[in-house]
Design a protein around this motif. Sequence first.
Motif, PDB file in Angstrom:
ATOM      1  N   ALA A  20       0.824  -1.205   0.000  1.00 53.15           N
ATOM      2  CA  ALA A  20       0.000   0.000   0.000  1.00 53.15           C
ATOM      3  C   ALA A  20       0.861   1.259   0.000  1.00 53.15           C
ATOM      4  N   LEU A  21       1.957   1.256   0.763  1.00 53.49           N
ATOM      5  CA  LEU A  21       2.850   2.415   0.812  1.00 53.49           C
ATOM      6  C   LEU A  21       3.502   2.669  -0.539  1.00 53.49           C
ATOM      7  N   LEU A  22       3.925   1.605  -1.207  1.00 50.25           N
ATOM      8  CA  LEU A  22       4.550   1.752  -2.526  1.00 50.25           C
ATOM      9  C   LEU A  22       3.560   2.342  -3.525  1.00 50.25           C
ATOM     10  N   GLN A  23       2.323   1.914  -3.442  1.00 49.84           N
ATOM     11  CA  GLN A  23       1.309   2.418  -4.362  1.00 49.84           C
ATOM     12  C   GLN A  23       0.999   3.879  -4.098  1.00 49.84           C
ATOM     13  N   ARG A  29      13.112   3.590   0.639  1.00 47.95           N
ATOM     14  CA  ARG A  29      14.357   2.928   0.982  1.00 47.95           C
ATOM     15  C   ARG A  29      14.059   1.834   2.002  1.00 47.95           C
ATOM     16  N   VAL A  30      14.982   0.921   2.158  1.00 45.61           N
ATOM     17  CA  VAL A  30      14.805  -0.138   3.156  1.00 45.61           C
ATOM     18  C   VAL A  30      14.616   0.481   4.535  1.00 45.61           C
ATOM     19  N   THR A  31      15.410   1.498   4.839  1.00 48.44           N
ATOM     20  CA  THR A  31      15.292   2.139   6.152  1.00 48.44           C
ATOM     21  C   THR A  31      13.947   2.829   6.325  1.00 48.44           C
ATOM     22  N   ASP A  32      13.393   3.402   5.232  1.00 52.41           N
ATOM     23  CA  ASP A  32      12.067   4.011   5.302  1.00 52.41           C
ATOM     24  C   ASP A  32      11.025   2.961   5.643  1.00 52.41           C
ATOM     25  N   ALA A  33      11.107   1.821   4.937  1.00 56.18           N
ATOM     26  CA  ALA A  33      10.145   0.742   5.171  1.00 56.18           C
ATOM     27  C   ALA A  33      10.240   0.221   6.600  1.00 56.18           C
ATOM     28  N   ALA A  34      11.473   0.043   7.088  1.00 54.30           N
ATOM     29  CA  ALA A  34      11.664  -0.452   8.451  1.00 54.30           C
ATOM     30  C   ALA A  34      11.070   0.512   9.465  1.00 54.30           C
ATOM     31  N   ASP A  35      11.290   1.798   9.236  1.00 55.61           N
ATOM     32  CA  ASP A  35      10.781   2.814  10.163  1.00 55.61           C
ATOM     33  C   ASP A  35       9.264   2.845  10.172  1.00 55.61           C
ATOM     34  N   ARG A  36       8.644   2.758   8.992  1.00 54.42           N
ATOM     35  CA  ARG A  36       7.186   2.824   8.903  1.00 54.42           C
ATOM     36  C   ARG A  36       6.517   1.625   9.536  1.00 54.42           C
ATOM     37  N   LEU A  37       7.149   0.449   9.418  1.00 53.19           N
ATOM     38  CA  LEU A  37       6.559  -0.773   9.962  1.00 53.19           C
ATOM     39  C   LEU A  37       6.968  -1.049  11.402  1.00 53.19           C
ATOM     40  N   LEU A  47      11.004  -8.543   3.316  1.00 59.87           N
ATOM     41  CA  LEU A  47       9.645  -8.283   2.849  1.00 59.87           C
ATOM     42  C   LEU A  47       9.644  -7.643   1.465  1.00 59.87           C
ATOM     43  N   LEU A  48      10.529  -6.663   1.271  1.00 59.94           N
ATOM     44  CA  LEU A  48      10.620  -5.994  -0.030  1.00 59.94           C
ATOM     45  C   LEU A  48      11.086  -6.957  -1.113  1.00 59.94           C
ATOM     46  N   SER A  49      12.004  -7.843  -0.771  1.00 61.98           N
ATOM     47  CA  SER A  49      12.489  -8.822  -1.747  1.00 61.98           C
ATOM     48  C   SER A  49      11.365  -9.736  -2.209  1.00 61.98           C
ATOM     49  N   MET A  50      10.479 -10.124  -1.296  1.00 59.47           N
ATOM     50  CA  MET A  50       9.342 -10.960  -1.669  1.00 59.47           C
ATOM     51  C   MET A  50       8.362 -10.196  -2.550  1.00 59.47           C
ATOM     52  N   LEU A  51       8.176  -8.911  -2.263  1.00 63.06           N
ATOM     53  CA  LEU A  51       7.295  -8.099  -3.112  1.00 63.06           C
ATOM     54  C   LEU A  51       7.879  -7.965  -4.517  1.00 63.06           C
ATOM     55  N   VAL A  52       9.205  -7.849  -4.608  1.00 65.45           N
ATOM     56  CA  VAL A  52       9.860  -7.810  -5.932  1.00 65.45           C
ATOM     57  C   VAL A  52       9.622  -9.126  -6.663  1.00 65.45           C
ATOM     58  N   TYR A  53       9.761 -10.224  -5.951  1.00 63.85           N
ATOM     59  CA  TYR A  53       9.587 -11.554  -6.548  1.00 63.85           C
ATOM     60  C   TYR A  53       8.186 -11.729  -7.133  1.00 63.85           C
ATOM     61  N   ALA A  57       6.705  -4.948  -6.398  1.00 66.77           N
ATOM     62  CA  ALA A  57       7.718  -3.907  -6.232  1.00 66.77           C
ATOM     63  C   ALA A  57       8.836  -4.118  -7.248  1.00 66.77           C
ATOM     64  N   GLU A  58       9.589  -3.045  -7.476  1.00 68.09           N
ATOM     65  CA  GLU A  58      10.784  -3.104  -8.333  1.00 68.09           C
ATOM     66  C   GLU A  58      11.888  -2.320  -7.640  1.00 68.09           C
ATOM     67  N   GLN A  59      13.119  -2.782  -7.782  1.00 67.96           N
ATOM     68  CA  GLN A  59      14.253  -2.060  -7.205  1.00 67.96           C
ATOM     69  C   GLN A  59      14.982  -1.312  -8.304  1.00 67.96           C
ATOM     70  N   GLY A  60      15.172  -0.013  -8.096  1.00 67.46           N
ATOM     71  CA  GLY A  60      15.830   0.802  -9.091  1.00 67.46           C
ATOM     72  C   GLY A  60      17.341   0.828  -8.919  1.00 67.46           C
ATOM     73  N   PRO A  61      18.052   1.480  -9.850  1.00 68.40           N
ATOM     74  CA  PRO A  61      19.513   1.574  -9.774  1.00 68.40           C
ATOM     75  C   PRO A  61      20.023   2.235  -8.498  1.00 68.40           C
ATOM     76  N   ASP A  62      19.184   3.104  -7.905  1.00 65.99           N
ATOM     77  CA  ASP A  62      19.585   3.783  -6.666  1.00 65.99           C
ATOM     78  C   ASP A  62      19.259   2.947  -5.428  1.00 65.99           C
ATOM     79  N   ARG A  63      18.845   1.693  -5.648  1.00 65.76           N
ATOM     80  CA  ARG A  63      18.529   0.731  -4.592  1.00 65.76           C
ATOM     81  C   ARG A  63      17.251   1.060  -3.832  1.00 65.76           C
ATOM     82  N   ARG A  64      16.507   2.055  -4.308  1.00 64.08           N
ATOM     83  CA  ARG A  64      15.196   2.325  -3.743  1.00 64.08           C
ATOM     84  C   ARG A  64      14.172   1.384  -4.372  1.00 64.08           C
ATOM     85  N   TYR A  65      13.101   1.155  -3.658  1.00 64.91           N
ATOM     86  CA  TYR A  65      12.044   0.286  -4.140  1.00 64.91           C
ATOM     87  C   TYR A  65      10.838   1.116  -4.564  1.00 64.91           C
TER      88      TYR A  65
END
Length: 245
Positions: A20-23, A29-37, A47-53, A57-65
């Motif tokens: 929902a947050l990604l949408q 960032r991973v740290t943003d997700a950790a802080d929010r949850l 969790l983000l890796s599973m969403l990518v799978y 979610a998609e991971q960009g060149p800057d490592r943000r999701y």
Amino acid sequence: MRNKPQYSIASVDHALQLAALLQQEGTLRVTDAADRLGVSASTAHRLLSMLVYRDFAEQGPDRRYGPGKVLRPAAASEAPVPLLRRASGPHLRKLVDTTRETANLMVLAGIEVRFVTTVECDQVLRVGDRVGRSLPAHLSSGGKAMLAALTPAAVDALYADADLDLPRLHRELRLVRKRGFAINDQRTETGLTAVGVAVRDASGTPVAAVSSALPTARFAREKLSALVSAVSEAVGGIEIELVAG
């Protein structure tokens, strides 16, 4: 009405919150997700890796999701969601304390409204958390409040390709403009009634809406004035916060 299951699975709940947050907010960032949850960075990464799978979610060149192709079909919102969430928190909690009913903050996304924050009341029979859900704007209280704050031409443009009775919608919106609030009396969910008021930025543009939602069994017309007053007070506080940035 939907309430949180008694035996909820935390990992599933966290993954759905992240989706929902990604949408709603675009990138994290991973740290943003950790802080929010409220979880560790390693847990957020898994969790983000599973969403990518699963293409949520998609991971960009800057490592943000960012949102993956499963989430992208939803219309984007131009509202400043992170700022709105921060600005609305204390006022939504005060609204719940005043009304003893659930409060929501939502934004317009195309011809839908998307719930970005919910503060639940503590009553046993209550409206549950709506974060991440979308509803037709022309049926929901907050959606109608925001549509009524637009010009009729803007509403026509928004619904140009929709199969909708536009003259009827314009009649409803004229009444909302006159009253200053909108009501959703079981038009989106049986047994649920909500009162919504638009939130405007410094230029007067509607950027969000606040609603107080309650079981229809507890709604009474003689209570409407007090309910509208409480929602309007919350909206006024949020608007002051937005001007302050």
